[in-house]
Design a protein around this motif. Structure first.
Motif, mmCIF file in Angstrom:
data_model
loop_
_atom_site.group_PDB
_atom_site.id
_atom_site.type_symbol
_atom_site.label_atom_id
_atom_site.label_comp_id
_atom_site.label_asym_id
_atom_site.label_seq_id
_atom_site.Cartn_x
_atom_site.Cartn_y
_atom_site.Cartn_z
ATOM 1 N N PHE A 156 9.690 6.732 -7.498
ATOM 2 C CA PHE A 156 10.420 5.488 -7.249
ATOM 3 C C PHE A 156 11.195 5.534 -5.931
ATOM 4 O O PHE A 156 11.249 4.537 -5.210
ATOM 5 C CB PHE A 156 11.353 5.154 -8.417
ATOM 6 C CG PHE A 156 10.623 4.622 -9.612
ATOM 7 C CD1 PHE A 156 9.891 3.441 -9.544
ATOM 8 C CD2 PHE A 156 10.654 5.307 -10.814
ATOM 9 C CE1 PHE A 156 9.208 2.955 -10.639
ATOM 10 C CE2 PHE A 156 9.969 4.822 -11.926
ATOM 11 C CZ PHE A 156 9.246 3.644 -11.838
ATOM 12 N N ARG A 157 11.772 6.676 -5.590
ATOM 13 C CA ARG A 157 12.497 6.798 -4.316
ATOM 14 C C ARG A 157 11.559 6.535 -3.132
ATOM 15 O O ARG A 157 11.867 5.745 -2.233
ATOM 16 C CB ARG A 157 13.122 8.188 -4.200
ATOM 17 C CG ARG A 157 13.926 8.376 -2.912
ATOM 18 C CD ARG A 157 14.391 9.810 -2.706
ATOM 19 N NE ARG A 157 13.241 10.670 -2.413
ATOM 20 C CZ ARG A 157 12.940 11.768 -3.111
ATOM 21 N NH1 ARG A 157 13.667 12.144 -4.152
ATOM 22 N NH2 ARG A 157 11.890 12.493 -2.772
ATOM 23 N N GLU A 158 10.392 7.166 -3.162
ATOM 24 C CA GLU A 158 9.439 7.015 -2.059
ATOM 25 C C GLU A 158 8.808 5.621 -2.042
ATOM 26 O O GLU A 158 8.623 5.026 -0.984
ATOM 27 C CB GLU A 158 8.366 8.096 -2.136
ATOM 28 C CG GLU A 158 8.910 9.509 -2.045
ATOM 29 C CD GLU A 158 9.655 9.791 -0.752
ATOM 30 O OE1 GLU A 158 9.151 9.424 0.334
ATOM 31 O OE2 GLU A 158 10.750 10.381 -0.815
ATOM 32 N N ARG A 159 8.482 5.093 -3.214
ATOM 33 C CA ARG A 159 7.934 3.733 -3.290
ATOM 34 C C ARG A 159 8.932 2.703 -2.769
ATOM 35 O O ARG A 159 8.572 1.820 -1.991
ATOM 36 C CB ARG A 159 7.569 3.386 -4.733
ATOM 37 C CG ARG A 159 6.899 2.016 -4.844
ATOM 38 C CD ARG A 159 7.139 1.310 -6.133
ATOM 39 N NE ARG A 159 8.558 1.119 -6.409
ATOM 40 C CZ ARG A 159 9.022 0.666 -7.569
ATOM 41 N NH1 ARG A 159 8.183 0.392 -8.549
ATOM 42 N NH2 ARG A 159 10.315 0.504 -7.767
ATOM 43 N N ASP A 160 10.184 2.855 -3.163
ATOM 44 C CA ASP A 160 11.204 1.903 -2.725
ATOM 45 C C ASP A 160 11.401 1.951 -1.217
ATOM 46 O O ASP A 160 11.623 0.917 -0.579
ATOM 47 C CB ASP A 160 12.518 2.156 -3.448
ATOM 48 C CG ASP A 160 12.431 1.807 -4.944
ATOM 49 O OD1 ASP A 160 11.436 1.178 -5.365
ATOM 50 O OD2 ASP A 160 13.363 2.194 -5.673
ATOM 51 N N LEU A 161 11.310 3.139 -0.617
ATOM 52 C CA LEU A 161 11.417 3.262 0.827
ATOM 53 C C LEU A 161 10.279 2.527 1.520
ATOM 54 O O LEU A 161 10.491 1.822 2.514
ATOM 55 C CB LEU A 161 11.448 4.729 1.250
ATOM 56 C CG LEU A 161 11.555 4.988 2.752
ATOM 57 C CD1 LEU A 161 12.872 4.468 3.304
ATOM 58 C CD2 LEU A 161 11.415 6.482 3.043
ATOM 59 N N VAL A 175 0.871 -1.176 0.000
ATOM 60 C CA VAL A 175 0.000 0.000 0.000
ATOM 61 C C VAL A 175 0.907 1.225 0.000
ATOM 62 O O VAL A 175 1.723 1.406 0.896
ATOM 63 C CB VAL A 175 -0.938 -0.004 1.223
ATOM 64 C CG1 VAL A 175 -1.761 1.274 1.273
ATOM 65 C CG2 VAL A 175 -1.850 -1.235 1.175
ATOM 66 N N LEU A 176 0.762 2.050 -1.024
ATOM 67 C CA LEU A 176 1.608 3.225 -1.186
ATOM 68 C C LEU A 176 0.983 4.474 -0.574
ATOM 69 O O LEU A 176 1.688 5.440 -0.280
ATOM 70 C CB LEU A 176 1.904 3.459 -2.668
ATOM 71 C CG LEU A 176 2.543 2.264 -3.387
ATOM 72 C CD1 LEU A 176 2.730 2.572 -4.860
ATOM 73 C CD2 LEU A 176 3.852 1.872 -2.728
ATOM 74 N N ALA A 177 -0.333 4.446 -0.391
ATOM 75 C CA ALA A 177 -1.061 5.552 0.226
ATOM 76 C C ALA A 177 -2.446 5.039 0.593
ATOM 77 O O ALA A 177 -2.895 4.010 0.075
ATOM 78 C CB ALA A 177 -1.169 6.736 -0.737
ATOM 79 N N ILE A 178 -3.111 5.763 1.469
ATOM 80 C CA ILE A 178 -4.487 5.444 1.848
ATOM 81 C C ILE A 178 -5.295 6.725 1.733
ATOM 82 O O ILE A 178 -4.888 7.776 2.237
ATOM 83 C CB ILE A 178 -4.575 4.886 3.285
ATOM 84 C CG1 ILE A 178 -3.741 3.615 3.417
ATOM 85 C CG2 ILE A 178 -6.033 4.632 3.673
ATOM 86 C CD1 ILE A 178 -3.604 3.106 4.849
ATOM 87 N N ASN A 179 -6.445 6.650 1.043
ATOM 88 C CA ASN A 179 -7.347 7.788 0.885
ATOM 89 C C ASN A 179 -8.701 7.423 1.476
ATOM 90 O O ASN A 179 -9.186 6.309 1.276
ATOM 91 C CB ASN A 179 -7.534 8.141 -0.588
ATOM 92 C CG ASN A 179 -6.231 8.504 -1.267
ATOM 93 O OD1 ASN A 179 -5.319 9.004 -0.636
ATOM 94 N ND2 ASN A 179 -6.152 8.255 -2.553
#
Length: 120
Positions: A109-114, A25-29
């Motif tokens: 990609f930087r934030e997703r990889d983190l 999960v990359l974000a929650i809305n």
């Protein structure tokens, strides 16, 4: 396990999701009319431009409750709330991501990889 769309219909297949696959999960809305949605990268291969989709949270089994260090809460003028990487909350990020702007891809990609690295 069944693949169910956001109105409860059972599906045989989906171009976005695969039964049994683990998604980060990359974000929650959260919105009054739309409920809680998980934002995931789906339907794309690692070498392709990322395709993000929003799916009803009840369609997933949560297997990790860790919260990524780069997530920050947000609220918009319509009363929607969410949590996502702070770097993605800058103006025009979503528009520039859809337009494949190079600066956005690097940030995405930087934030997703983190997020993926911090998930146990």
């Amino acid at each position: 396990m069944k693949l169910i769309d956001d109105v409860g219909h059972v599906l045989d297949q989906s171009p976005w999701l695969q039964i049994g696959k683990v998604y980060h999960v990359l974000a929650i809305n959260v919105s009054e009319g739309g409920g809680t949605k998980f934002v995931i990268q789906s339907g794309s291969k690692p070498e392709e431009f990322p395709s993000l989709s929003h799916h009803t949270s009840s369609c997933f089994e949560v297997i990790s409750t860790s919260i990524p260090s780069n997530w920050r809460p947000w609220v918009d003028g319509a009363g929607n709330i969410g949590i996502s990487p702070a770097a993605w909350q800058v103006p025009k990020f979503a528009d520039d991501l859809a337009d494949c702007a190079p600066w956005v891809l690097e940030t995405y990609f930087r934030e997703r990889d983190l997020i993926i690295e911090e998930d146990p």
